[in-house]
Design a protein around this motif. Structure first.
Motif, mmCIF file in Angstrom:
data_model
loop_
_atom_site.group_PDB
_atom_site.id
_atom_site.type_symbol
_atom_site.label_atom_id
_atom_site.label_comp_id
_atom_site.label_asym_id
_atom_site.label_seq_id
_atom_site.Cartn_x
_atom_site.Cartn_y
_atom_site.Cartn_z
ATOM 1 N N LYS A 248 1.137 1.730 -3.933
ATOM 2 C CA LYS A 248 0.907 0.471 -4.675
ATOM 3 C C LYS A 248 0.044 -0.523 -3.909
ATOM 4 O O LYS A 248 -0.915 -1.055 -4.447
ATOM 5 C CB LYS A 248 2.226 -0.255 -4.961
ATOM 6 N N SER A 249 0.425 -0.775 -2.654
ATOM 7 C CA SER A 249 -0.281 -1.822 -1.908
ATOM 8 C C SER A 249 -1.724 -1.404 -1.668
ATOM 9 O O SER A 249 -2.636 -2.242 -1.706
ATOM 10 C CB SER A 249 0.431 -2.124 -0.594
ATOM 11 N N ASP B 263 6.243 -8.405 -3.095
ATOM 12 C CA ASP B 263 7.245 -7.528 -2.499
ATOM 13 C C ASP B 263 7.960 -8.391 -1.463
ATOM 14 O O ASP B 263 7.733 -8.269 -0.261
ATOM 15 C CB ASP B 263 6.567 -6.319 -1.848
ATOM 16 N N ASN C 50 3.674 -6.615 2.679
ATOM 17 C CA ASN C 50 2.779 -5.457 2.708
ATOM 18 C C ASN C 50 1.311 -5.803 2.897
ATOM 19 O O ASN C 50 0.620 -5.220 3.716
ATOM 20 C CB ASN C 50 2.872 -4.728 1.368
ATOM 21 N N ASP D 127 1.232 -7.422 -6.337
ATOM 22 C CA ASP D 127 1.780 -6.213 -5.722
ATOM 23 C C ASP D 127 3.291 -6.363 -5.678
ATOM 24 O O ASP D 127 3.809 -7.258 -5.010
ATOM 25 C CB ASP D 127 1.199 -6.068 -4.302
#
Ligand SMILES: Nc1ncnc2c1ncn2[C@@H]1O[C@H](COP(=O)(O)OP(=O)(O)OP(=O)(O)O)[C@@H](O)[C@H]1O
Ligand SMILES: [Mg+2]
Length: 312
Positions: A36-37, A60, A65, A139
């Motif tokens: 994802k990141s 997050d 992240n 994110d």
């Protein structure tokens, strides 16, 4: 007047100017560690290369992240805006390629205890993001948690990252099932787009999507759009170790070609125009009003709201 209506009035009456609204894209996954990141940060870099103004919000909470991957330490975070009266411009850190990012800090978990003045302050500030960015990428953490669901149901556009691992596919399905069951989810408003990551070929990526799409179409009747595949790429893994997005560190890497394609697809007229945009102020209002409201949050009637003291 309910809380949602009050917040809509705040947006209308409290000096939030009418301007083009930023496109909000939320990146999520069922399972953790699926990329994802990396998707968020590399799409951001690609959008910048196309001349778009981009801000990443690292939602997050607690895990930070994006700042680690950018190798930049932000001075302030979203919690400082919420609780310390910082200004929106103070909490944006400008990273490589002019990508802005906002660290979520410890998050918005205590937000429902805030009074009206604070909410006005936060919303007016967040609305500024619509003037600063064309695209805001959020994110999120992985999996089915209330915090993630709140962001997903408020988003016009979700990118669901999945990988060929069996657990990633089943966790993607579980996430979509939970989303579909959420009373606040609207399939007319929120479009779900899938990216297959860490595949060995485009065919594998397409098959992965077909598999997920088949069960989702059958049991959830939820339309998914396939955005394409990102190959397994050791240059990507290497760039993470070097704390620089692969799109900048190794612009010729095979994963970078995939990020270019997907970013291009996302801004193509067909994809961009079908998205219903509501902008950042309404986005956060949606999140706030979804929370269980305590009596303390119901504002006293009348009187213009004051912003909290910004000098502390
Ligand atoms: N296409 C790829 N090729 C090679 N390695 C990859 C790829 N995508 C992700 N990875 C590896 O997976 C790791 C996790 O990626 P990333 O941090 O983007 O996942 P995430 O979904 O954001 O994780 P989390 O759920 O912990 O936030 C990366 O550090 C990298 O080593
Ligand atoms: Mg991550």
């Amino acid at each position: 007047m309910d809380q949602a209506q009050q917040l809509r009035n705040i947006i209308k009456n409290q000096g939030v100017p009418q301007r083009p609204l930023a496109r909000i894209i939320t990146v999520t996954s069922g399972k953790g560690g699926v990329g994802k990141s990396n998707v968020a940060i590399n799409l951001a870099v690609q959008f910048r290369k196309m001349g778009k103004r981009v801000i990443i919000l690292d939602a997050d909470f607690g895990l930070a992240n994006i700042e680690i991957m950018f190798g930049t330490i932000p001075k302030h975070n979203l919690s400082d805006l919420i609780y310390q009266g910082k200004n929106i411009k103070d909490i944006i850190t400008w990273g490589p390629e002019g990508v802005g990012f906002i660290s979520g800090g410890s998050g918005i978990s205590g937000m429902y205890n805030l009074g009206r003045d604070y909410l006005v302050y936060i919303i007016v500030n967040l609305a500024e993001l619509d003037a600063i960015a064309d695209i805001i990428i959020i994110d999120t953490g992985a999996g089915v948690s209330n915090a993630v669901m709140e962001f997903l149901v408020a988003s016009g556009e979700i990118i669901l990252v999945t990988t060929p691992e069996p657990t990633s596919i089943t966790d993607s399905y579980s996430l979509l099932k939970a989303l579909n069951q959420s009373p606040r989810f609207s399939r007319d408003f929120t479009k779900v787009k899938v990216v297959s990551n860490r595949v060995s070929s485009d065919e594998e990526g397409q098959q992965l999507f077909n598999k997920l799409n088949a069960v989702v179409a059958r049991y959830l009747k939820l339309p998914l759009t396939y955005m394409g595949a990102i190959p397994q790429d050791q240059m990507l893994a290497r760039s993470v170790m070097q704390q620089s997005p692969v799109s900048l560190q190794y612009p010729n890497a095979k994963s970078v070609k995939a990020f270019e394609r997907i970013a291009g697809e996302l801004v193509s007229p067909g994809e961009a125009t079908e998205i219903k945009q509501r902008g950042m102020a309404a986005f956060f209002s949606h999140i706030i009003t979804g929370r269980k409201l305590s009596n303390a949050q119901v504002p006293a009637p009348g009187g213009p709201a004051n912003v909290p003291n910004t000098t502390n």
